[in-house]
Design a protein around this motif. Sequence first.
Motif, PDB file in Angstrom:
ATOM      1  N   GLU A   1      -8.011  48.174  10.943  1.00 51.08           N
ATOM      2  CA  GLU A   1      -7.895  47.246  10.056  1.00 51.08           C
ATOM      3  C   GLU A   1      -6.421  46.290  10.373  1.00 51.08           C
ATOM      4  OE1 GLU A   1      -6.764  47.910   5.222  1.00 51.08           O
ATOM      5  OE2 GLU A   1      -7.459  49.720   6.421  1.00 51.08           O
TER       6      GLU A   1
ATOM      7  N   LYS B   1      -3.447  44.459   9.016  1.00 52.85           N
ATOM      8  CA  LYS B   1      -2.569  44.395   7.842  1.00 52.85           C
ATOM      9  C   LYS B   1      -1.509  43.254   8.072  1.00 52.85           C
ATOM     10  CE  LYS B   1      -3.593  48.593   5.912  1.00 52.85           C
ATOM     11  NZ  LYS B   1      -3.412  49.219   4.790  1.00 52.85           N
TER      12      LYS B   1
ATOM     13  N   VAL C   1      -9.102  52.429  11.982  1.00 56.78           N
ATOM     14  CA  VAL C   1     -10.007  52.555  10.935  1.00 56.78           C
ATOM     15  C   VAL C   1     -10.061  53.812  10.711  1.00 56.78           C
ATOM     16  CG1 VAL C   1     -12.263  52.051   9.981  1.00 56.78           C
ATOM     17  CG2 VAL C   1     -10.947  50.247  11.058  1.00 56.78           C
TER      18      VAL C   1
END
Length: 123
Positions: free
Chosen positions: A102, A104, A115
């Motif tokens: 993921e 950010k 993930v």
Amino acid sequence: MLTGSDLLAKVKELGDVTKSDLVRACGYVSAKKDGAERLNFTAFYEALLEAKGVNLGVTGSNSVGKGGRRLSYVATVQGNGNLLIGKAYTSLLDLHPGDEFEIKLGRKQIRLVPVGSNEEDED
């Protein structure tokens, strides 16, 4: 910069010289911003210990990538806008093709979080 058996041989060959001359002769020299010479004693002593078989177990600045080059832990945005991490870094983290992260975004920073992981567990 000499490493391994070449470094040990050079140190033995030079014998009784000053520490500065020893570091300089083995190639552990860089240039300061003003062009003055900087002797890299720490890198020299770390290489000497490694050549003698002493592993300090330190990761980070001492990590070695392809071709024996030290990892810089700096990535540069390429002309096409891509940001390449590189195999040496993914190998250090034991990452494999297909692993998902993921993304950010923060203020001028990017954080990749696996993930399904708890973000606090990463570091």
